[in-house]
Motif scaffolding. Sequence first.
Motif, PDB file in Angstrom:
ATOM      1  N   VAL A 175      70.326  12.124  21.734  1.00 29.49           N
ATOM      2  CA  VAL A 175      69.333  13.023  21.145  1.00 29.49           C
ATOM      3  C   VAL A 175      68.110  12.226  20.726  1.00 29.49           C
ATOM      4  N   VAL A 176      66.948  12.877  20.786  1.00 33.56           N
ATOM      5  CA  VAL A 176      65.688  12.269  20.361  1.00 33.56           C
ATOM      6  C   VAL A 176      65.558  12.423  18.849  1.00 33.56           C
ATOM      7  N   THR A 177      65.251  11.329  18.179  1.00 28.26           N
ATOM      8  CA  THR A 177      65.048  11.348  16.730  1.00 28.26           C
ATOM      9  C   THR A 177      63.785  10.560  16.403  1.00 28.26           C
ATOM     10  N   PRO A 178      63.117  10.903  15.302  1.00 26.76           N
ATOM     11  CA  PRO A 178      61.972  10.081  14.877  1.00 26.76           C
ATOM     12  C   PRO A 178      62.460   8.746  14.351  1.00 26.76           C
ATOM     13  N   SER A 179      61.667   7.685  14.562  1.00 24.04           N
ATOM     14  CA  SER A 179      62.074   6.357  14.099  1.00 24.04           C
ATOM     15  C   SER A 179      62.088   6.286  12.582  1.00 24.04           C
ATOM     16  N   GLN A 180      61.276   7.108  11.927  1.00 17.76           N
ATOM     17  CA  GLN A 180      61.273   7.175  10.472  1.00 17.76           C
ATOM     18  C   GLN A 180      61.173   8.633  10.069  1.00 17.76           C
ATOM     19  N   ASN A 181      62.061   9.070   9.239  1.00 16.52           N
ATOM     20  CA  ASN A 181      62.018  10.437   8.747  1.00 16.52           C
ATOM     21  C   ASN A 181      62.672  10.477   7.383  1.00 16.52           C
ATOM     22  N   GLY A 182      62.385  11.498   6.662  1.00 19.97           N
ATOM     23  CA  GLY A 182      62.977  11.600   5.342  1.00 19.97           C
ATOM     24  C   GLY A 182      62.689  12.939   4.702  1.00 19.97           C
ATOM     25  N   SER A 183      63.514  13.263   3.739  1.00 19.81           N
ATOM     26  CA  SER A 183      63.301  14.466   2.942  1.00 19.81           C
ATOM     27  C   SER A 183      62.523  14.054   1.697  1.00 19.81           C
ATOM     28  N   ILE A 184      61.411  14.707   1.453  1.00 21.02           N
ATOM     29  CA  ILE A 184      60.559  14.365   0.317  1.00 21.02           C
ATOM     30  C   ILE A 184      60.546  15.532  -0.667  1.00 21.02           C
ATOM     31  N   GLY A 185      60.346  15.189  -1.955  1.00 21.00           N
ATOM     32  CA  GLY A 185      60.310  16.207  -3.010  1.00 21.00           C
ATOM     33  C   GLY A 185      59.538  15.709  -4.214  1.00 21.00           C
ATOM     34  N   PHE A 186      59.493  16.524  -5.249  1.00 26.61           N
ATOM     35  CA  PHE A 186      58.769  16.193  -6.475  1.00 26.61           C
ATOM     36  C   PHE A 186      59.630  15.327  -7.389  1.00 26.61           C
ATOM     37  N   GLU A 187      58.942  14.496  -8.169  1.00 25.42           N
ATOM     38  CA  GLU A 187      59.638  13.706  -9.181  1.00 25.42           C
ATOM     39  C   GLU A 187      59.892  14.531 -10.432  1.00 25.42           C
ATOM     40  N   LEU A 188      59.231  15.675 -10.533  1.00 26.66           N
ATOM     41  CA  LEU A 188      59.351  16.536 -11.709  1.00 26.66           C
ATOM     42  C   LEU A 188      59.921  17.889 -11.302  1.00 26.66           C
ATOM     43  N   SER A 189      60.481  18.593 -12.263  1.00 29.24           N
ATOM     44  CA  SER A 189      60.896  19.971 -12.036  1.00 29.24           C
ATOM     45  C   SER A 189      59.720  20.897 -12.326  1.00 29.24           C
ATOM     46  N   GLY A 190      59.732  22.050 -11.693  1.00 28.16           N
ATOM     47  CA  GLY A 190      58.644  22.995 -11.915  1.00 28.16           C
ATOM     48  C   GLY A 190      58.677  24.134 -10.924  1.00 28.16           C
ATOM     49  N   LYS A 191      57.663  24.972 -11.000  1.00 26.89           N
ATOM     50  CA  LYS A 191      57.546  26.151 -10.151  1.00 26.89           C
ATOM     51  C   LYS A 191      56.510  25.894  -9.060  1.00 26.89           C
ATOM     52  N   ILE A 192      56.875  26.236  -7.792  1.00 29.07           N
ATOM     53  CA  ILE A 192      55.966  26.032  -6.667  1.00 29.07           C
ATOM     54  C   ILE A 192      54.771  26.979  -6.807  1.00 29.07           C
ATOM     55  N   ALA A 193      53.575  26.389  -6.923  1.00 31.77           N
ATOM     56  CA  ALA A 193      52.363  27.203  -7.082  1.00 31.77           C
ATOM     57  C   ALA A 193      51.572  27.319  -5.790  1.00 31.77           C
ATOM     58  N   LYS A 194      51.547  26.262  -4.979  1.00 33.12           N
ATOM     59  CA  LYS A 194      50.773  26.279  -3.741  1.00 33.12           C
ATOM     60  C   LYS A 194      51.552  25.543  -2.650  1.00 33.12           C
ATOM     61  N   ILE A 195      51.538  26.113  -1.438  1.00 35.21           N
ATOM     62  CA  ILE A 195      52.074  25.450  -0.245  1.00 35.21           C
ATOM     63  C   ILE A 195      50.892  25.194   0.675  1.00 35.21           C
ATOM     64  N   LEU A 196      50.553  23.931   0.837  1.00 34.46           N
ATOM     65  CA  LEU A 196      49.316  23.582   1.534  1.00 34.46           C
ATOM     66  C   LEU A 196      49.519  23.313   3.024  1.00 34.46           C
ATOM     67  N   VAL A 197      50.717  22.928   3.457  1.00 37.40           N
ATOM     68  CA  VAL A 197      51.012  22.722   4.880  1.00 37.40           C
ATOM     69  C   VAL A 197      52.362  23.341   5.192  1.00 37.40           C
ATOM     70  N   ASP A 198      52.595  23.614   6.466  1.00 36.96           N
ATOM     71  CA  ASP A 198      53.855  24.240   6.861  1.00 36.96           C
ATOM     72  C   ASP A 198      54.466  23.501   8.039  1.00 36.96           C
ATOM     73  N   GLU A 199      55.614  24.015   8.517  1.00 39.68           N
ATOM     74  CA  GLU A 199      56.377  23.354   9.572  1.00 39.68           C
ATOM     75  C   GLU A 199      55.531  23.166  10.835  1.00 39.68           C
ATOM     76  N   GLY A 200      55.672  21.994  11.440  1.00 47.54           N
ATOM     77  CA  GLY A 200      55.000  21.700  12.691  1.00 47.54           C
ATOM     78  C   GLY A 200      53.606  21.136  12.544  1.00 47.54           C
ATOM     79  N   GLU A 201      53.052  21.117  11.326  1.00 50.54           N
ATOM     80  CA  GLU A 201      51.693  20.608  11.137  1.00 50.54           C
ATOM     81  C   GLU A 201      51.706  19.084  11.001  1.00 50.54           C
ATOM     82  N   SER A 202      50.675  18.482  11.567  1.00 58.99           N
ATOM     83  CA  SER A 202      50.512  17.032  11.439  1.00 58.99           C
ATOM     84  C   SER A 202      49.798  16.716  10.134  1.00 58.99           C
TER      85      SER A 202
END
Length: 376
Positions: free
Chosen positions: A63-90
């Motif tokens: 299978v093809v995999t990216p050489s570097q990938n990861g799940s990223i998140g916030f260091e703080l807890s809170g409520k999502i106010a804005k989503i600035l990019v979505d799936e498939g965007e560079s």
Amino acid sequence: MNRAMRNRVASIVLLSAITPIFTLLSGCGQGDTAKVEQHLHPVTTVALEKSQQLELNREFVGVVTPSQNGSIGFELSGKIAKILVDEGESVTNGQPLMQLDTRLLATETNQLIAQQRQVKSDLKLVNSNLERLESLKLKGYTSTQSVDEQIAKQNSLEAQLQQLRAGVNANAIKIEKSLLKAPFDGVIGKRQVSLGQVVSAGTPVYSLLLQQSNEAQVGVPSRMLGQLSVGDALPVTIGRQQYFAQLITKGAVIDPATRTVQLRLALPVESEVISGELAYLTLPEQIEREGYWLPLTALTDGIRGLWNVYALSEQGNGVYQIEKRDIRILYATGKEAYVQGAISEGEQVVSDGLHRYVPGQQVTLADQSSMTVVEQ
């Protein structure tokens, strides 16, 4: 002459006319034996050449995999106010991706700033009182204790002011961390949260894939590791395109499910592939085993799991007789089969059109002119 007499006379005349004809035919059958011509069919053949080893091209899927990938998140807890990019965007390194609600932090910061102003005001008053008391102390109108109390109050207010400043700075850092940014150039693989959702610290919100740096991960049997070296360029097919991928590492552990060892292959930067695509790695393998390569058209069904070929036995004068031989298939491709059996090197085997022939039939080779055998 009556009617019955006339019929009898007609019969005698007819018999007299036919008898010479039968006599003439009987005479034609006597004497030398007639010559009978038998036409021999030409057959297309292949000469058997023995191979000491079986050379195969093994194909393994990965299978093809990216050489570097990861799940990223916030260091703080809170409520999502804005989503600035979505799936498939560079995205680029440092680009804002998602924003938490920071209104409470902003309000708390304003409260701290207001408390700072109050403490500064109190501190200003204490400083003024302290100057007057020190002036009076020099004249002997106040005690040392009163001066010490003002100094202690001054120190307390300065500590409060420092604490409030630290609180403002901490909130500024929290507000900054409430804006999630891309840690490297890449492509958003998956968005895992929705607008308005409350997330905890460390909860993955995006999977980010490194852009234009893909790998193929393929499992191969451990017996094939000896023929591979790190840095080798190996053929990998993805979709309809073949690439030469560089071997990065060879695994050191056998997968208990597939019984294979994982290979990491770096695909060319210009390869236009998508993470998750199937990658097919082709590797040669040599097996020490004698046999013969034959086209599949030279094989016909046998009994008890065996197959048959039609070998030619030379009878002389360019005439051959078909013999049925049992063989066993060791390996087969889409066009050829590697076989063993009651055949030997140099023999001619009918290569196609087996449905037109039967064992024991006499034939000629197709590269010879058509022959006619005269039987006496």
